[in-house]
Design a protein around this motif. Structure first.
Motif, PDB file in Angstrom:
ATOM      1  N   ALA A 211     -66.011 -27.999 -68.744  1.00  0.00           N
ATOM      2  CA  ALA A 211     -64.952 -26.991 -68.623  1.00  0.00           C
ATOM      3  C   ALA A 211     -64.372 -26.945 -67.209  1.00  0.00           C
ATOM      4  CB  ALA A 211     -65.495 -25.614 -69.005  1.00  0.00           C
ATOM      5  N   LEU A 212     -65.168 -27.296 -66.229  1.00  0.00           N
ATOM      6  CA  LEU A 212     -64.708 -27.240 -64.834  1.00  0.00           C
ATOM      7  C   LEU A 212     -64.143 -28.578 -64.337  1.00  0.00           C
ATOM      8  CD1 LEU A 212     -67.611 -25.139 -63.236  1.00  0.00           C
ATOM      9  CD2 LEU A 212     -65.311 -24.375 -63.779  1.00  0.00           C
ATOM     10  N   SER A 213     -64.696 -29.672 -64.848  1.00  0.00           N
ATOM     11  CA  SER A 213     -64.332 -31.008 -64.328  1.00  0.00           C
ATOM     12  C   SER A 213     -63.408 -31.781 -65.255  1.00  0.00           C
ATOM     13  CB  SER A 213     -65.602 -31.830 -64.131  1.00  0.00           C
ATOM     14  OG  SER A 213     -66.245 -32.005 -65.387  1.00  0.00           O
ATOM     15  N   GLY A 214     -63.447 -31.461 -66.536  1.00  0.00           N
ATOM     16  CA  GLY A 214     -62.664 -32.214 -67.519  1.00  0.00           C
ATOM     17  C   GLY A 214     -63.338 -33.492 -67.959  1.00  0.00           C
ATOM     18  N   GLY A 215     -64.333 -33.953 -67.198  1.00  0.00           N
ATOM     19  CA  GLY A 215     -65.028 -35.194 -67.522  1.00  0.00           C
ATOM     20  C   GLY A 215     -65.866 -35.613 -66.325  1.00  0.00           C
ATOM     21  N   GLY A 216     -66.572 -36.711 -66.449  1.00  0.00           N
ATOM     22  CA  GLY A 216     -67.496 -37.111 -65.385  1.00  0.00           C
ATOM     23  C   GLY A 216     -66.965 -38.186 -64.461  1.00  0.00           C
ATOM     24  N   GLY A 217     -67.709 -39.284 -64.377  1.00  0.00           N
ATOM     25  CA  GLY A 217     -67.352 -40.358 -63.449  1.00  0.00           C
ATOM     26  C   GLY A 217     -65.945 -40.890 -63.656  1.00  0.00           C
ATOM     27  N   LEU A 218     -65.474 -40.879 -64.881  1.00  0.00           N
ATOM     28  CA  LEU A 218     -64.125 -41.403 -65.145  1.00  0.00           C
ATOM     29  C   LEU A 218     -63.055 -40.557 -64.440  1.00  0.00           C
ATOM     30  CD1 LEU A 218     -62.184 -43.353 -66.593  1.00  0.00           C
ATOM     31  CD2 LEU A 218     -62.238 -41.804 -68.552  1.00  0.00           C
ATOM     32  N   MET A 219     -63.168 -39.231 -64.603  1.00  0.00           N
ATOM     33  CA  MET A 219     -62.186 -38.335 -63.978  1.00  0.00           C
ATOM     34  C   MET A 219     -62.277 -38.402 -62.451  1.00  0.00           C
ATOM     35  SD  MET A 219     -60.306 -36.333 -66.042  1.00  0.00           S
ATOM     36  CE  MET A 219     -60.077 -34.630 -65.507  1.00  0.00           C
ATOM     37  N   ASP A 220     -63.504 -38.448 -61.946  1.00  0.00           N
ATOM     38  CA  ASP A 220     -63.732 -38.334 -60.511  1.00  0.00           C
ATOM     39  C   ASP A 220     -63.525 -39.666 -59.784  1.00  0.00           C
ATOM     40  OD1 ASP A 220     -64.449 -37.144 -58.136  1.00  0.00           O
ATOM     41  OD2 ASP A 220     -66.595 -37.131 -58.529  1.00  0.00           O
ATOM     42  N   MET A 221     -64.156 -40.720 -60.292  1.00  0.00           N
ATOM     43  CA  MET A 221     -64.152 -42.022 -59.612  1.00  0.00           C
ATOM     44  C   MET A 221     -63.236 -43.039 -60.310  1.00  0.00           C
ATOM     45  SD  MET A 221     -66.162 -40.952 -57.366  1.00  0.00           S
ATOM     46  CE  MET A 221     -66.520 -42.350 -56.321  1.00  0.00           C
ATOM     47  N   GLY A 222     -63.159 -42.943 -61.624  1.00  0.00           N
ATOM     48  CA  GLY A 222     -62.369 -43.902 -62.387  1.00  0.00           C
ATOM     49  C   GLY A 222     -60.887 -43.845 -62.078  1.00  0.00           C
ATOM     50  N   VAL A 223     -60.389 -42.652 -61.688  1.00  0.00           N
ATOM     51  CA  VAL A 223     -58.949 -42.565 -61.407  1.00  0.00           C
ATOM     52  C   VAL A 223     -58.537 -43.505 -60.274  1.00  0.00           C
ATOM     53  CG1 VAL A 223     -58.460 -40.251 -62.321  1.00  0.00           C
ATOM     54  CG2 VAL A 223     -59.254 -40.494 -59.971  1.00  0.00           C
ATOM     55  N   TYR A 224     -59.461 -43.783 -59.354  1.00  0.00           N
ATOM     56  CA  TYR A 224     -59.130 -44.721 -58.269  1.00  0.00           C
ATOM     57  C   TYR A 224     -58.899 -46.128 -58.820  1.00  0.00           C
ATOM     58  CZ  TYR A 224     -60.592 -41.253 -54.819  1.00  0.00           C
ATOM     59  OH  TYR A 224     -60.687 -40.117 -54.049  1.00  0.00           O
ATOM     60  N   THR A 225     -59.677 -46.500 -59.827  1.00  0.00           N
ATOM     61  CA  THR A 225     -59.517 -47.851 -60.381  1.00  0.00           C
ATOM     62  C   THR A 225     -58.248 -47.923 -61.236  1.00  0.00           C
ATOM     63  OG1 THR A 225     -60.874 -47.437 -62.367  1.00  0.00           O
ATOM     64  CG2 THR A 225     -62.032 -48.177 -60.394  1.00  0.00           C
ATOM     65  N   ILE A 226     -57.929 -46.833 -61.907  1.00  0.00           N
ATOM     66  CA  ILE A 226     -56.675 -46.791 -62.687  1.00  0.00           C
ATOM     67  C   ILE A 226     -55.493 -46.890 -61.723  1.00  0.00           C
ATOM     68  CG2 ILE A 226     -55.225 -45.342 -64.184  1.00  0.00           C
ATOM     69  CD1 ILE A 226     -57.903 -44.132 -65.269  1.00  0.00           C
ATOM     70  N   GLN A 227     -55.562 -46.091 -60.666  1.00  0.00           N
ATOM     71  CA  GLN A 227     -54.529 -46.163 -59.629  1.00  0.00           C
ATOM     72  C   GLN A 227     -54.386 -47.594 -59.119  1.00  0.00           C
ATOM     73  OE1 GLN A 227     -52.759 -43.958 -56.948  1.00  0.00           O
ATOM     74  NE2 GLN A 227     -52.268 -43.165 -58.948  1.00  0.00           N
ATOM     75  N   ALA A 228     -55.522 -48.202 -58.763  1.00  0.00           N
ATOM     76  CA  ALA A 228     -55.497 -49.544 -58.160  1.00  0.00           C
ATOM     77  C   ALA A 228     -54.880 -50.553 -59.129  1.00  0.00           C
ATOM     78  CB  ALA A 228     -56.898 -49.965 -57.753  1.00  0.00           C
ATOM     79  N   ALA A 229     -55.258 -50.457 -60.396  1.00  0.00           N
ATOM     80  CA  ALA A 229     -54.689 -51.389 -61.384  1.00  0.00           C
ATOM     81  C   ALA A 229     -53.186 -51.177 -61.487  1.00  0.00           C
ATOM     82  CB  ALA A 229     -55.356 -51.185 -62.743  1.00  0.00           C
ATOM     83  N   ARG A 230     -52.765 -49.917 -61.456  1.00  0.00           N
ATOM     84  CA  ARG A 230     -51.331 -49.615 -61.578  1.00  0.00           C
ATOM     85  C   ARG A 230     -50.564 -50.069 -60.344  1.00  0.00           C
ATOM     86  NH1 ARG A 230     -50.602 -44.175 -61.612  1.00  0.00           N
ATOM     87  NH2 ARG A 230     -48.411 -44.646 -61.900  1.00  0.00           N
ATOM     88  N   TYR A 231     -51.112 -49.795 -59.132  1.00  0.00           N
ATOM     89  CA  TYR A 231     -50.308 -50.165 -57.966  1.00  0.00           C
ATOM     90  C   TYR A 231     -50.478 -51.621 -57.544  1.00  0.00           C
ATOM     91  CZ  TYR A 231     -54.191 -48.225 -54.910  1.00  0.00           C
ATOM     92  OH  TYR A 231     -55.375 -47.904 -54.298  1.00  0.00           O
TER      93      TYR A 231
END
Ligand code: NAD
Length: 368
Positions: A211-231
């Protein structure tokens, strides 16, 4: 985002800098720049936890265009301690209840939301409604719908919104963007990125409460890899597949521990990414037709190391957060768009939601 002229005409900036940026704006600029006093913009940090204390407040001692002007905290002891340490006057210190009265405080130009993810939307919207420009930490919000509300609220209030994607201001990542997007070694043939850390044993942290985080490692750390793949590709993924692993299911009852996911790009490239609360991962690697490049470690605040087919990638040490906040302050001063607007957070959240859908559907391919 409105164009510069629209923003300026509406009195977008209350106080004007005579910095180089303002002077180069020529006839677009609504004020006589030379007559204006120079002023650093005031930033108020909302949430005085690990990132504010460890990175942002120290970075704000190095910034040229903004400074730490205010604090918003739910903990009275922190108000006292931080107020003394950073010499913040009592009139610039707020709690979560009286926060809205920040609208009457001309010392605060920008509110920086550094709270658990579930609170990002509320404080971004309250800040915009109080007439302040906003930087909101990553991940932007619990879901895509909340991201949209935040973007809409800032647009309606005519305030700039930026997401705390510090790596857009790091020269190593800027080089990765250049090498990938300009296809310096030809078209990419593979891309891999991994980001994570080994979580201790604390079961009570907000990061483990869905309820506070929305998810675990994916939300917190995975977004950097999604960003990196996109940019690195300069493209938006069209579909994802994902699977997950839990080595400590008792600890990760509510959120993901390790997620492996593949992002499918329009030209056919498949980026292999992984996020974790169980592994100390931090790397990205791209292979192209005539060479490649990598960063390892790839995502820390400092100490990034890189190499490409042309040799070592190396830059002098810098402060990502100071560069990020100075850039945003200049965007506000000059009335120009930020390179990491709310839309950037929203695009990542669309990918995150598709990954969670894939996990819920036994790894099925899901469109973004
Ligand atoms: P933290 O737990 O160290 O701090 C959170 C702050 O929120 C604390 O001051 C806490 O008192 C306050 N808070 C208010 N209500 C709370 C509640 N109900 N439960 C828990 N805390 C509450 O977290 P952090 O590491 O500072 O992370 C804050 C935000 O910053 C997150 O969005 C995180 O993803 C982001 N962050 C970004 C980076 C980056 O490199 N860009 C690095 C770390 C954290």
């Amino acid at each position: 985002m409105k164009n510069f002229e629209q923003l300026s005409r509406r009195g977008f900036v209350r106080t004007v800098s005579v910095g180089i940026g303002a002077l180069t704006l020529g006839s677009l600029w609504p004020f006589k720049a030379a007559a204006q006093p120079s002023k650093k913009l005031g930033i108020a940090l909302v949430g005085l936890g690990g990132y504010s204390g460890g990175q942002l407040a120290p970075a704000l001692q190095q910034t040229q265009h903004c400074y730490l002007a205010g604090l918003v905290t739910g903990t009275p002891a922190k108000a006292t301690e931080w107020g003394e340490k950073y010499k913040i006057p009592g009139k610039n210190i707020y709690n979560y209840q009286n926060f809205d009265s920040i609208k009457d405080n001309p010392d605060i130009d920008i509110v920086y939301v550094v709270l658990p993810v579930s609170m990002h939307k509320e404080f971004t919207i309250r800040a915009a409604n109080a007439g302040k420009h906003v930087i909101c930490e990553k991940p932007m919000a619990l879901n895509v719908a909340d991201c949209r509300e935040m973007i809409d609220a800032c647009k309606k209030a005519d305030r700039l919104l930026s997401i705390g994607y510090r790596l857009h201001f790091d020269p190593y990542h800027q080089e990765v963007m250049r090498l990938g997007q300009k296809q310096i070694f030809g078209a990419l043939t593979s891309f891999e990125a991994a980001n994570g850390f080994k979580w201790g044993n604390n079961p009570d942290a907000w990061r483990l409460k869905k309820a506070l985080s929305g998810g675990g490692g994916l939300m917190d750390m995975g977004v950097y890899t999604i960003q990196a793949a996109r940019y690195t590709t300069g493209q938006e993924p069209i579909a994802v597949t994902a699977r997950q692993e839990k080595t400590r299911p008792d600890l990760f009852k509510e959120v993901d521990e390790t997620v492996f996911f593949e992002l499918e790009f329009p030209g056919g490239l498949k980026a292999q990414c992984k996020s974790s609360y169980n592994n100390n991962w931090s790397s990205l690697k791209a292979t192209a037709q005539r060479g490649g490049f990598e960063l390892n470690p790839g995502f820390p605040y400092n100490g990034i190391q890189g190499k490409s087919s042309n040799g070592a990638i190396s830059y002098p040490r810098m402060n990502q957060q100071a560069a990020q906040m100075d850039d945003f302050a200049q965007c506000v001063i000059q009335g120009k768009a930020t390179r990491v607007p709310g839309q950037e957070g929203l695009k990542d959240m669309k990918v995150v939601e598709a990954i969670y859908r894939s996990l819920a559907n036994s790894g099925r391919r899901e469109l973004v």
